[in-house]
Design a protein around this motif. Structure first.
Motif, short mmCIF file in Angstrom:
data_model
loop_
_atom_site.label_atom_id
_atom_site.label_comp_id
_atom_site.label_asym_id
_atom_site.label_seq_id
_atom_site.Cartn_x
_atom_site.Cartn_y
_atom_site.Cartn_z
N THR A 143 -1.72 -1.06 -4.32
CA THR A 143 -2.51 0.04 -4.20
C THR A 143 -1.94 1.37 -3.85
O THR A 143 -0.93 1.43 -2.95
N LYS B 100 -5.78 0.46 -7.66
CA LYS B 100 -5.01 -0.62 -7.48
C LYS B 100 -4.41 -0.89 -8.90
O LYS B 100 -4.71 -0.51 -10.13
N VAL C 75 0.85 -1.25 0.06
CA VAL C 75 -0.05 0.12 0.09
C VAL C 75 0.95 1.27 -0.13
O VAL C 75 1.55 1.50 0.88
#
Length: 122
Positions: A114, A94, A22
């Motif tokens: 992401t 994403k 992330v």
């Protein structure tokens, strides 16, 4: 000095250097690539050259699987014996990052990540 063989795509893999997939938009992120031969010996990136190819795929509902320009800068840099790939994503969503050579993808490619909102400097 250890003698290594040719690059083995099935033994070569990528990993997120901060152990997270992330990423924040506008913040530099790093991905490492351990180059291995068919005997699982590490091929030291400081002493070799490799022609990795990177493709980024955006995976939102409108562009599922399409290859678009995401303004992600990917710069291979040889450090610490493995390949360090740095990028500064600017689009949230994403994504999949394909890491390959002319012979095919490395073992865990494509790699998902992401991008969440962050501070962007314009």
């Amino acid at each position: 000095m250890e003698v290594t063989g040719a690059l083995s795509l099935s033994n070569t893999y990528a990993f997120w250097e901060m152990n997270t997939s992330v990423l924040k938009a506008g913040i530099v992120a790093s991905l490492g690539i351990w180059s291995k031969d068919s005997y699982d010996n590490t091929i030291d990136a400081r002493n070799t050259s490799s022609e990795f190819v990177f493709k980024v795929l955006h995976m939102d509902a409108l562009t599922m699987g399409s290859r678009i320009n995401l303004n992600i800068s990917i710069v291979p840099e040889k450090t610490k014996g493995y390949w360090s790939i740095t990028m500064r994503p600017s689009l949230i969503g994403k994504f999949l990052l394909e890491v390959a050579t002319t012979n095919g993808n490395i073992s865990n490619s494509p790699i998902s990540f992401t991008v969440i909102p962050g501070k962007l400097l314009v």
